[in-house]
Scaffold this active site. Structure first.
Site, short mmCIF file in Angstrom:
data_model
loop_
_atom_site.label_atom_id
_atom_site.label_comp_id
_atom_site.label_asym_id
_atom_site.label_seq_id
_atom_site.Cartn_x
_atom_site.Cartn_y
_atom_site.Cartn_z
N CYS A 195 -5.12 1.22 -3.48
CA CYS A 195 -4.14 2.20 -3.02
C CYS A 195 -3.00 2.31 -4.03
O CYS A 195 -2.13 1.44 -4.09
CB CYS A 195 -3.59 1.81 -1.65
N CYS A 252 0.47 2.74 -2.40
CA CYS A 252 0.97 1.49 -1.82
C CYS A 252 1.51 0.55 -2.90
O CYS A 252 2.58 -0.05 -2.74
CB CYS A 252 -0.15 0.77 -1.06
N ASP A 253 0.76 0.40 -3.98
CA ASP A 253 1.07 -0.64 -4.96
C ASP A 253 1.55 -0.14 -6.31
O ASP A 253 2.02 -0.93 -7.14
CB ASP A 253 -0.18 -1.52 -5.17
#
Length: 304
Positions: free
Chosen positions: A133, A136-137
């Site tokens: 992701c 997300c990261d």
């Protein structure tokens, strides 16, 4: 035991769309998802291809609005795991740690999960440089070097997103050309921060406490090379989440086969979204599936 008209498993856009349409038609509806509301849409930084949503919004805001919309019509969203699913006396029984639920109709909108590369270092460095992701990261890799694995739409859009954060993005694809839409591939090829590696596969992800490099093999020449990278983002396809309904008919990819009303061979059981066999998996098609499944399920409840 709580009695419902319709239970929906999965709170991605297919499940939330189904919940909104079902609740709006007067059905008593509960949506169950162990991760809460959102699904894969939460990974989208700029949602730019949903009709009527312009300028682009991020996936989180889009799903928050959709959730509030469904709840406003009376849908209940429950975050919990499902321990068992049965059909008893023409009703569906769903057992969770938060209680048991009974319904006339059931909609499976459990979606799909990312496939893994199954190479050395992938599991070892999960959360320490290996991610599925970018939204997300990605912020953890500002001004660093990252690598995206894949050649489809997801890999392309994530590579472009990461190019806004990272110093450099390597894009590794096992084929000689991309599978993504032309508009995305053109943006990638014109981006000076993205270097494309065609005909290449990952042999190993290396590092100490965190990822430091990956080993690639050229599929045509068999040449082995190693490139420095701080992060590896993997987008090589999806596996449908069908563990609760393994007995349903599936296609060669493991996706559940339905009719045009989203129905299955089991009366009252419908399927919507990325877990369903279909030619295109996009947010707009998942939402459409959910609406059709809700309509079909509501008609079933009224007739039974």
């Amino acid at each position: 035991m709580e009695n419902k008209d319709i239970i929906i498993i999965g709170a991605g856009i297919a499940g939330i769309s189904a919940a909104m349409y079902a609740a709006r038609s007067g059905m008593k509806v509960s949506v169950i998802d162990e991760a809460g509301c959102g699904g894969q849409v939460l990974q989208i930084d700029d949602l730019e291809n949903y009709p009527g949503v312009f300028p682009a919004v991020n996936g989180y805001d889009f799903m928050e609005t959709a959730k509030k919309q469904a709840q406003a019509f009376g849908a209940e969203i429950i975050q919990t795991t499902i321990t068992s699913l049965d059909r008893i006396d023409n009703n569906f029984k769903v057992v969770t740690p938060k209680g048991e639920f009974n319904s006339k109709a059931l909609i499976i909108a459990s979606g799909a999960e990312h496939k893994s590369l199954n190479v050395k270092g992938e599991k070892e460095f999960a959360g320490a440089g290996v991610s599925y992701c970018a939204v997300c990261d990605g912020p953890f890799f500002r001004k660093k070097i990252v690598t995206v694995i894949g050649g489809g739409d997801s890999a392309g859009t994530e590579a472009l997103y990461l190019a806004n954060l990272a110093e450099k993005v390597h894009l590794v694809h096992r084929r000689p050309e991309f599978r993504m839409v032309k508009s995305v591939s053109e943006r990638i090829l014109s981006n000076p921060k993205i270097e494309v590696h065609y005909n290449s596969i990952v042999k190993e992800i290396k590092g100490q406490d965190r990822v430091t490099s990956i080993e690639l093999e050229n599929t045509q020449t068999k040449e082995i090379s190693e490139i420095e990278t701080n992060g590896v983002f993997i987008f090589v396809g999806m596996n449908p989440r069908t563990s609760l309904v393994e007995n349903l008919e599936k296609d060669a990819g493991g996706y559940i086969i339905t009719d045009e009303k989203m129905g299955t061979k089991i009366p009252g059981l419908y399927v919507a979204g990325d877990v369903r066999s279909k030619p295109l998996r996009q947010i707009v098609t998942a939402a459409s599936d959910g609406a059709i499944a809700a309509h079909s399920a509501a008609e079933f409840v009224k007739e039974n």
